[in-house]
Design a protein around this motif. Structure first.
Motif, PDB file in Angstrom:
ATOM      1  N   PRO A 346       1.857  -1.764   5.807  1.00  0.00           N
ATOM      2  CA  PRO A 346       1.541  -2.312   5.481  1.00  0.00           C
ATOM      3  C   PRO A 346       0.633  -1.818   4.020  1.00  0.00           C
ATOM      4  O   PRO A 346       1.036  -1.942   2.428  1.00  0.00           O
ATOM      5  N   PHE A 347      -0.204  -0.867   4.163  1.00  0.00           N
ATOM      6  CA  PHE A 347      -1.195  -0.836   3.552  1.00  0.00           C
ATOM      7  C   PHE A 347      -0.456   0.153   2.857  1.00  0.00           C
ATOM      8  O   PHE A 347      -0.913  -0.021   1.311  1.00  0.00           O
ATOM      9  N   VAL A 348       0.497   0.850   3.018  1.00  0.00           N
ATOM     10  CA  VAL A 348       1.095   1.902   2.217  1.00  0.00           C
ATOM     11  C   VAL A 348       2.429   1.490   1.584  1.00  0.00           C
ATOM     12  O   VAL A 348       2.450   1.225   0.311  1.00  0.00           O
ATOM     13  N   PHE A 349       2.630   0.151   1.982  1.00  0.00           N
ATOM     14  CA  PHE A 349       4.279   0.371   1.278  1.00  0.00           C
ATOM     15  C   PHE A 349       3.979  -1.447   0.706  1.00  0.00           C
ATOM     16  O   PHE A 349       4.687  -2.350   0.006  1.00  0.00           O
ATOM     17  N   ALA A 350       2.561  -2.186   0.620  1.00  0.00           N
ATOM     18  CA  ALA A 350       2.805  -3.344  -0.293  1.00  0.00           C
ATOM     19  C   ALA A 350       2.368  -3.359  -1.799  1.00  0.00           C
ATOM     20  O   ALA A 350       2.371  -4.487  -2.561  1.00  0.00           O
ATOM     21  N   PRO A 351       1.490  -2.339  -1.960  1.00  0.00           N
ATOM     22  CA  PRO A 351       1.612  -1.479  -3.198  1.00  0.00           C
ATOM     23  C   PRO A 351       2.529  -1.869  -4.210  1.00  0.00           C
ATOM     24  O   PRO A 351       2.875  -1.696  -4.879  1.00  0.00           O
ATOM     25  N   ILE A 352       3.722  -0.965  -2.977  1.00  0.00           N
ATOM     26  CA  ILE A 352       4.938  -0.687  -3.843  1.00  0.00           C
ATOM     27  C   ILE A 352       6.019  -1.793  -3.959  1.00  0.00           C
ATOM     28  O   ILE A 352       6.477  -2.226  -5.417  1.00  0.00           O
ATOM     29  N   ALA A 353       5.964  -1.899  -3.048  1.00  0.00           N
ATOM     30  CA  ALA A 353       6.037  -3.923  -3.177  1.00  0.00           C
ATOM     31  C   ALA A 353       5.972  -4.594  -4.336  1.00  0.00           C
ATOM     32  O   ALA A 353       7.119  -5.253  -4.585  1.00  0.00           O
TER      33      ALA A 353
END
Length: 409
Positions: A346-353
């Motif tokens: 979540p820490f890496v992919f939440a900003p991408i989402a």
């Protein structure tokens, strides 16, 4: 997951070396120094433009007065950035020089400004008046400003390190002696920029700043795509996950695009066109980093009200106020999130989402991108709505982002 973290940890010395790079640090610190200009000018931009959304338009004299202050601050951003970057780069160069033989950063700043103007401005002369073109003196000239600052610092170090200067007797006051000491490196800098400008214009028919924009435009375009945005903001979170300050590494490389795209969005909006740029400073502050790197705003509320662990609830209560103002270090190291495999995805992919959702709303639903700059400490939801000019779709997008972040965490 543990193997992945072990690989990342092995690369930490490399990440730290990048973070200490004097060129990236000079860009970062120089850019930070001009942020007050961006924020101040945006106040006038907001006052002048936002009422238009509801059909209210200022009288011409008031409107012109508002835009004059904006143009005379944001419009010379690159000039200021050439000076501040040169100053911080000179400070970095001075760390390699003896204490009694240092670069005069004020002289270096002046040389960088003049060099930048030579590379980026055309003379305008008419029968009534004369002046110079301001097209590349604002955000469009930032890349040229960085180049001018670095070239100036390198030339100064070359001459100061080898004592190739005009030396005055010891009886001469230090301030007068310093003036003569700066003559040779200053003169060489300006001559180099002047000759290069003449040759470049003769070869291509336009100024160097325009050439830089043309060369880097494909990169800006690629960075504004789904893959480019994912790489940029995934890397930012990944660096922080291993304990290296991600924005310090990533932001200097995209600083020029962040500000230039904001300016382009505003210009498009004023012209009645679609403000389509996604990679902007506002998007980074209030979409990608909502609650800090990793988009942790939702997470801190989950800790406060949903965590079963009393320890996590305590961490959430202690961190909720700073996280609301985009300062999430207490959460990153107290939870901890850094090097915690549970939070890696979540820490890496939440900003991408988050940035992909913004891009979908801009590309497919016709929403305008960020046009107004606010301080990065403005709470995320407020900054999102204001930065997007109170567009109705912005409220829908914000709600969707919060739901997606909740689902990921």
């Amino acid at each position: 997951m543990e193997q992945l973290i072990a690989i990342i940890e092995k690369g930490q010395p490399f990440f730290n070396a990048i973070a200490r790079n004097k060129y990236l640090k000079a860009i970062r610190d120089g850019f930070i120094s001009v942020i007050p200009i961006i924020i101040f000018s945006s106040i006038f931009c907001l006052v002048a433009s936002v009422p238009n959304i509801w059909g209210f338009y200022w009288p011409d004299d008031i409107n012109n007065a508002l835009w004059k202050c904006y143009n005379y601050s944001m419009g010379i951003l690159a000039i200021a950035c050439a000076a501040t970057t040169a100053k911080h780069f000179a400070d970095a160069q001075n760390r390699d020089l003896p204490k009694n033989n240092q670069i005069n950063f004020i002289s270096c700043m002046c040389a960088a400004i003049i060099g930048f103007l030579l590379l980026s401005s055309d003379t305008i002369a008419t029968d009534a008046a004369s002046g110079f073109n301001t097209t590349y003196l604002g955000s469009k000239g930032l890349l040229t400003a960085f180049i001018a600052a670095f070239v100036t610092g390198i030339i100064y170090k070359f001459f100061i390190k080898r004592n190739i200067t005009v030396k005055m007797p010891e009886q001469v006051p230090p301030n007068i002696s310093q003036t003569f000491k700066d003559i040779i490196p200053f003169s060489v800098c300006i001559t180099v920029f002047w000759v290069f400008d003449i040759v470049f214009r003769a070869a291509f028919g336009f100024c160097f700043a325009q050439g830089v924009i043309q060369v880097f435009q494909p990169l800006f375009t690629a960075a504004d795509g789904y893959i480019g945005l994912a790489v940029i903001y995934g890397a930012m979170s990944l660096f922080w996950f291993v304990g290296v300050h991600g924005p310090s590494i990533v932001e200097p490389t995209i600083a020029a695009a962040l500000v230039a795209n904001m300016t382009d969005n505003l210009a498009a909006f004023q012209a009645g066109q679609h403000a389509s740029a996604v990679l902007t400073q506002g998007a980074q502050y209030f979409v990608v980093c909502m609650g800090g790197t990793g988009a942790t705003l939702v997470l801190v509320f989950m800790f406060c009200f949903l965590a079963k662990s009393q320890e996590m609830r305590a961490v959430g209560k202690a961190a909720i106020v700073p996280v609301c103002f985009a300062v999430n270090e207490p959460l990153l190291f107290a939870a901890p999130i850094v090097l915690n495999p549970v939070f890696f995805v979540p820490f890496v992919f939440a900003p991408i989402a988050n940035i992909w959702i913004l891009k979908i709303f801009i590309d497919f639903l016709g929403m305008n991108g960020f046009m107004y700059t606010l301080p990065w400490t403005v709470p995320g939801p407020i900054g999102t709505i204001m930065g997007l000019g109170f567009q109705p779709l912005a409220f829908v997008m914000l709600a969707l982002i919060l739901v997606v972040d909740f689902a990921l965490y």
